[in-house]
Design a protein around this motif. Sequence first.
Motif, PDB file in Angstrom:
ATOM      1  N   ASP A   1      12.135  12.903 -13.663  1.00  0.00           N
ATOM      2  CA  ASP A   1      12.003  12.377 -12.308  1.00  0.00           C
ATOM      3  C   ASP A   1      13.277  12.834 -11.602  1.00  0.00           C
ATOM      4  OD1 ASP A   1      12.431  10.659 -10.040  1.00  0.00           O
ATOM      5  OD2 ASP A   1      10.966   9.271 -10.877  1.00  0.00           O
TER       6      ASP A   1
ATOM      7  N   GLU B   1      14.950  11.763  -9.259  1.00  0.00           N
ATOM      8  CA  GLU B   1      15.865  10.712  -8.813  1.00  0.00           C
ATOM      9  C   GLU B   1      16.523   9.960  -9.967  1.00  0.00           C
ATOM     10  OE1 GLU B   1      13.274   8.383  -6.352  1.00  0.00           O
ATOM     11  OE2 GLU B   1      13.605   9.681  -4.627  1.00  0.00           O
TER      12      GLU B   1
ATOM     13  N   LEU C   1       4.002   6.495 -12.273  1.00  0.00           N
ATOM     14  CA  LEU C   1       5.273   6.779 -11.611  1.00  0.00           C
ATOM     15  C   LEU C   1       6.045   5.476 -11.518  1.00  0.00           C
ATOM     16  CD1 LEU C   1       3.845   8.940  -8.703  1.00  0.00           C
ATOM     17  CD2 LEU C   1       5.054   9.788 -10.718  1.00  0.00           C
ATOM     18  N   THR C   2       7.338   5.579 -11.272  1.00  0.00           N
ATOM     19  CA  THR C   2       8.131   4.356 -11.141  1.00  0.00           C
ATOM     20  C   THR C   2       7.673   3.539  -9.943  1.00  0.00           C
ATOM     21  OG1 THR C   2       9.819   5.592  -9.939  1.00  0.00           O
ATOM     22  CG2 THR C   2      10.189   5.248 -12.303  1.00  0.00           C
TER      23      THR C   2
ATOM     24  N   CYS D   1       6.548   7.236  -4.779  1.00  0.00           N
ATOM     25  CA  CYS D   1       7.503   8.220  -5.317  1.00  0.00           C
ATOM     26  C   CYS D   1       7.345   9.546  -4.566  1.00  0.00           C
ATOM     27  CB  CYS D   1       7.221   8.410  -6.805  1.00  0.00           C
ATOM     28  SG  CYS D   1       8.259   9.637  -7.606  1.00  0.00           S
TER      29      CYS D   1
ATOM     30  N   ALA E   1       5.152  12.286  -6.186  1.00  0.00           N
ATOM     31  CA  ALA E   1       3.866  11.830  -6.718  1.00  0.00           C
ATOM     32  C   ALA E   1       2.833  12.955  -6.793  1.00  0.00           C
ATOM     33  CB  ALA E   1       3.325  10.670  -5.882  1.00  0.00           C
TER      34      ALA E   1
END
Length: 117
Positions: free
Chosen positions: A33, A35, A63-64, A68, A71
Amino acid sequence: MTELQEGAPLIAPSTTDHPLYDSVVEACKTVYDPEIPVNIFDLGLIYTININDQSEVRVVMTLTAPGCPVAGEMPSWVADAVEAVPGVKQVDVEMTFQPQWGMDMMSDEARLELGFM
């Protein structure tokens, strides 16, 4: 939305006994990811890795957060990584938000890396 069967797990089990399983996991660990400085497998974003007898791989991931920024791109990153594994015939990556991702899904390594331990 599909109905869950009574007693069925929210996250389907992976085919951990397939000879390609460990290689597919290692491929998933190459995807990050942008980030968060932890790979998506250790983050707990890969829910299920299902590999059939024809070496076709189905990855169910999340996804978190639904918003996101990557995505739309992350599933193709996972597909590209897994398709590169020798022996894999086909890859299908499915995105889900059921159950919703939580920090409790991270591996101990990820928690340590992010300072949660």
